[in-house]
Design a protein around this motif. Structure first.
Motif, short mmCIF file in Angstrom:
data_model
loop_
_atom_site.label_atom_id
_atom_site.label_comp_id
_atom_site.label_asym_id
_atom_site.label_seq_id
_atom_site.Cartn_x
_atom_site.Cartn_y
_atom_site.Cartn_z
N ARG A 1 0.88 -1.17 0.00
CA ARG A 1 0.00 0.00 0.00
C ARG A 1 0.91 1.22 0.00
O ARG A 1 1.73 1.40 0.90
N PHE A 2 0.78 2.06 -1.05
CA PHE A 2 1.77 3.13 -1.18
C PHE A 2 1.12 4.47 -1.47
O PHE A 2 -0.03 4.56 -1.92
N ARG A 3 1.90 5.50 -1.20
CA ARG A 3 1.51 6.89 -1.45
C ARG A 3 2.06 7.26 -2.83
O ARG A 3 3.27 7.31 -3.01
N PRO A 4 1.18 7.48 -3.83
CA PRO A 4 1.68 7.74 -5.19
C PRO A 4 2.59 8.95 -5.24
O PRO A 4 2.35 9.95 -4.56
N LYS A 5 3.64 8.83 -6.03
CA LYS A 5 4.52 9.97 -6.23
C LYS A 5 3.78 11.07 -6.96
O LYS A 5 2.93 10.81 -7.82
N GLN A 6 4.10 12.28 -6.63
CA GLN A 6 3.43 13.42 -7.25
C GLN A 6 4.10 13.88 -8.54
O GLN A 6 3.57 14.72 -9.25
N ALA A 7 5.25 13.31 -8.83
CA ALA A 7 5.97 13.74 -10.03
C ALA A 7 5.16 13.40 -11.29
O ALA A 7 4.44 12.41 -11.34
N THR A 8 5.29 14.25 -12.29
CA THR A 8 4.57 14.03 -13.54
C THR A 8 5.11 12.79 -14.24
O THR A 8 6.32 12.59 -14.34
N ALA A 9 4.20 11.98 -14.73
CA ALA A 9 4.58 10.77 -15.46
C ALA A 9 4.06 10.88 -16.88
O ALA A 9 3.07 11.54 -17.14
N PRO A 10 4.72 10.23 -17.83
CA PRO A 10 4.22 10.27 -19.22
C PRO A 10 2.89 9.55 -19.33
O PRO A 10 2.63 8.58 -18.63
N ARG A 11 2.03 10.07 -20.20
CA ARG A 11 0.74 9.44 -20.40
C ARG A 11 0.96 8.06 -21.03
O ARG A 11 1.82 7.89 -21.89
N PRO A 12 0.21 7.05 -20.58
CA PRO A 12 0.38 5.71 -21.15
C PRO A 12 0.21 5.74 -22.67
O PRO A 12 -0.62 6.47 -23.21
N ARG A 13 1.01 4.93 -23.36
CA ARG A 13 0.99 4.90 -24.82
C ARG A 13 -0.20 4.09 -25.33
O ARG A 13 -0.50 3.01 -24.82
N PRO A 14 -0.89 4.59 -26.36
CA PRO A 14 -1.94 3.78 -26.98
C PRO A 14 -1.33 2.64 -27.78
O PRO A 14 -0.15 2.68 -28.15
N ALA A 15 -2.13 1.60 -28.03
CA ALA A 15 -1.68 0.47 -28.85
C ALA A 15 -1.89 0.84 -30.32
O ALA A 15 -3.01 0.81 -30.81
#
Length: 305
Positions: A165-179
């Protein structure tokens, strides 16, 4: 009592009392399981094959032990079913540990299950770790022991189950890539140029989305595209709160929109609060430039344009 004391008070506590599964071990569920897993072992479906190995008849795959006791969606959403497990989840969320990922599961199988066995399970918390730094974010490992029993209360399997159980990082992440594949590549290339296009059959002129190689109406493989006007109405929507992904802002409005041309599109709503969204509201096209390689169409209320 400190937060740490409240957490550690769950250690040794039964968070899921012994609860029978909704159905006994049965052939139809075994069939679905082995087909999904691609397991061709005949002892799971053929009595003759099972008896040839010295078994009295077909048996269930050992790894199905947990499946027989899953509560199901309806039960998980029933407030009356809330108990210590939900209390622990709420306490972890209070500490900011709102995201979860399974880390490992160790099974010990005592005997094989056979059709007609009615399995029950109980779960006891073994440990809750101090806060750890992980690649996903700061979190706590929660380890519990699940004990599976038959109708005679005999143990048939145990499972040591560990989650983070974790506290999500607030850093910006790249949007998941579409297939992206050969059938839809043209659509994403047009979107990168801020053009919303719809695939059209070159023979019968039927519009279709999602893109595909063949017209579902006349089976023609010939096609071209038309450019959408950008006008739409809201057909349906959901408001996503969890699980959170750092690439998105929450609450996340996910919508199905009816384009003026007659096809539908799954997209995001922007420029509006969830409380102000209404089915049938007029929408207009906007663009989300997620990064240098990905642009996606989104929609906002027409009056905001």
């Amino acid at each position: 009592m400190t937060y740490e004391d409240r957490l550690q008070a769950f250690v040794g506590r039964t968070i899921t009392p012994r609860t029978p599964g909704q159905d006994p071990v049965n052939i139809p569920m075994i069939r679905h399981w082995v087909e999904a897993m691609g397991d061709p072992n005949p002892i799971y479906l053929a009595d003759d094959a099972a008896k040839a190995t010295g078994r009295p008849g077909v048996v269930a795959p050992a790894s199905m032990a947990q499946a027989w006791t899953m509560r199901g969606y309806a039960a998980s959403m029933d407030p009356a079913g809330a108990g210590p497990a939900q209390d622990l989840t709420a306490l972890l969320a209070e500490g900011g540990y709102t995201s979860v990922v399974a880390t490992d599961s160790d099974f010990d199988f005592v005997r094989e299950l056979r059709p007609g066995d009615h399995v029950s399970a109980e779960e006891v918390v073994e440990s809750i770790s101090p806060e750890k730094t992980t690649a996903l974010g700061a979190g706590r490992f929660v380890t519990s022991m699940r004990t599976y029993r038959d109708a005679d209360s005999e143990v048939v399997a145990t499972q040591r189950w560990r989650i983070l159980r974790f506290r999500p990082k607030q850093a910006t992440a790249p949007r998941p890539r579409p297939a992206i594949n050969l059938d839809n590549q043209f659509w994403f290339e047009a979107a990168n140029a801020h053009r919303l296009v719809i695939q059209r059959c070159a023979d019968c002129a039927t519009l279709r989305h999602p893109p595909g190689p063949c017209c579902p109406h006349c089976q023609s493989f010939a096609w071209d595209t038309v450019e959408a006007s950008g006008r739409a109405t809201l057909h349906s929507f959901v408001v996503a709160h969890h699980p959170k992904h750092p690439a998105f802002d929450y609450p996340l409005l996910i919508a199905v929109v009816d384009l003026a041309e007659g096809t539908r599109l799954v997209t995001n709503l922007v420029g509006v609060d969830a409380a102000d969204v209404a089915i049938g509201m007029p929408l207009v096209l906007d663009w989300l430039d997620a990064d240098a390689d990905l642009t996606l169409p989104v929609f906002r209320p027409a009056q905001e344009r």
